[in-house]
Write a protein that holds these residues in place. Structure first.
Motif, PDB file in Angstrom:
ATOM      1  N   ARG A  72      91.587  87.352   2.713  1.00  0.00           N
ATOM      2  CA  ARG A  72      90.498  87.979   1.651  1.00  0.00           C
ATOM      3  C   ARG A  72      89.990  89.253   2.525  1.00  0.00           C
ATOM      4  O   ARG A  72      89.255  89.453   3.492  1.00  0.00           O
ATOM      5  CB  ARG A  72      89.126  87.179   1.681  1.00  0.00           C
ATOM      6  CG  ARG A  72      89.351  85.876   0.930  1.00  0.00           C
ATOM      7  CD  ARG A  72      90.153  86.078  -0.559  1.00  0.00           C
ATOM      8  NE  ARG A  72      89.114  86.526  -1.343  1.00  0.00           N
ATOM      9  CZ  ARG A  72      88.479  85.801  -2.246  1.00  0.00           C
ATOM     10  NH1 ARG A  72      88.714  84.499  -2.230  1.00  0.00           N
ATOM     11  NH2 ARG A  72      87.732  86.407  -3.309  1.00  0.00           N
ATOM     12  N   PHE A 111      84.881  86.706  -3.728  1.00  0.00           N
ATOM     13  CA  PHE A 111      84.570  86.589  -2.159  1.00  0.00           C
ATOM     14  C   PHE A 111      82.992  86.442  -1.859  1.00  0.00           C
ATOM     15  O   PHE A 111      82.798  85.843  -1.047  1.00  0.00           O
ATOM     16  CB  PHE A 111      84.662  88.270  -1.615  1.00  0.00           C
ATOM     17  CG  PHE A 111      84.581  88.397  -0.216  1.00  0.00           C
ATOM     18  CD1 PHE A 111      85.324  88.025   0.669  1.00  0.00           C
ATOM     19  CD2 PHE A 111      83.498  88.906   0.162  1.00  0.00           C
ATOM     20  CE1 PHE A 111      85.192  88.228   2.147  1.00  0.00           C
ATOM     21  CE2 PHE A 111      83.035  89.308   1.712  1.00  0.00           C
ATOM     22  CZ  PHE A 111      84.057  88.835   2.633  1.00  0.00           C
ATOM     23  N   LEU A 158      87.168  83.564   5.697  1.00  0.00           N
ATOM     24  CA  LEU A 158      87.790  84.216   4.639  1.00  0.00           C
ATOM     25  C   LEU A 158      88.949  85.140   4.983  1.00  0.00           C
ATOM     26  O   LEU A 158      89.884  85.236   4.454  1.00  0.00           O
ATOM     27  CB  LEU A 158      86.780  85.010   3.702  1.00  0.00           C
ATOM     28  CG  LEU A 158      85.861  83.779   3.241  1.00  0.00           C
ATOM     29  CD1 LEU A 158      84.717  84.673   2.116  1.00  0.00           C
ATOM     30  CD2 LEU A 158      86.480  82.800   2.327  1.00  0.00           C
ATOM     31  N   SER A 218      82.876  85.492   7.032  1.00  0.00           N
ATOM     32  CA  SER A 218      83.851  86.314   6.667  1.00  0.00           C
ATOM     33  C   SER A 218      85.009  86.414   7.604  1.00  0.00           C
ATOM     34  O   SER A 218      86.262  86.790   7.054  1.00  0.00           O
ATOM     35  CB  SER A 218      83.033  87.904   7.134  1.00  0.00           C
ATOM     36  OG  SER A 218      83.983  88.898   6.627  1.00  0.00           O
TER      37      SER A 218
END
Length: 246
Positions: free
Chosen positions: A201, A173, A195, A192
């Motif tokens: 994620r 990550f 992802l 973020s």
């Protein structure tokens, strides 16, 4: 429990969908126009099954999030069942570049203008979001002319570096966050979001103005790790809840 489809599709995870007068939702995805009224309409379609992450136990996650503390319980009960979408990498990247210093209505307008200008018609009056190859034709001046403003050079850089998006699945990550931020204009929040909503994620925890407000008021001594293993889904519940009560 019945999913809150409106919040899933119109609450800031994606800008692809429109709400129709009959209460259904429609979007151009995967080279076709999808029209759904509930997730029952998605279960038999392999593309939508993956898109809506239907293989993940969100009911269990919801229960465990709600049991963590009083604020999360309020958020979960208020918002209802939500899911984290699994979107196309390039579409999500450009979408969240557009989201900077912006609101959902304006982001959706920009998304649609990019589709109409640089995508291709899939059904009469409905256009696909442009691929990286299609967006290569765009100049910074043209992008500014349709309202992207300061984000125009960021879009062009993302197009030029689109190959990065194919390398992220194999990275941790933190490594993926770092690599995404080599694209101009992508900072920690946007990285973020990309992802979470494209690479699934679940440890992502985007800190926009709403979540900063939540953390300051309700979790002043906590970090995103407090919400493990449901950082991303907890964040989405808190994001939806704080907007609804503010």
């Amino acid at each position: 429990m019945q999913e809150n489809l409106r919040e899933i599709l119109m609450g800031g995870q994606t800008f692809s969908w429109r709400e129709e007068e009959d209460g259904s939702f429609s979007a151009v995805l995967n080279e076709k126009v999808y029209r759904i009224k509930s997730l029952d309409d998605a279960a038999s379609d392999p593309f939508l099954y993956e898109y809506f992450d239907l293989g993940y136990d969100y009911e269990k996650a919801r229960r465990e999030i709600a049991s963590k503390d009083e604020i999360l319980c309020k958020a979960v009960e208020s918002v209802g069942m939500i899911r984290l979408l699994h979107q196309d990498h390039f579409t999500a990247t450009i979408s969240f570049i557009l989201s900077q210093n912006n609101n959902i209505k304006r982001i959706t307008g920009l998304y649609n203008r990019l589709s109409e200008r640089y995508g291709h018609e899939v059904e009469e009056g409905r256009y696909s979001f442009p691929t990286a190859d299609e967006l290569k034709a765009a100049t910074e001046d043209e992008l500014r002319a349709i309202g992207t403003g300061f984000r125009a050079p960021f879009i062009i850089d993302a197009v030029e570096k689109a190959d990065i998006l194919d390398t992220l699945d194999s990275l941790s990550f933190d490594e993926a966050m770092e690599k995404l931020q080599t694209i101009k204009g992508i900072g920690p929040k946007v990285a973020s979001c990309i992802l979470i909503f494209s690479y699934q994620r679940r440890e992502g925890f985007p800190m926009d103005v709403w979540i900063k407000k939540v953390m300051k008021e309700y979790y002043p001594d906590k970090t995103p790790e407090y919400f493990h293993p449901y950082e991303a889904l907890s964040q989405q519940y808190l994001f939806s809840w704080i907007r609804s009560i503010s």
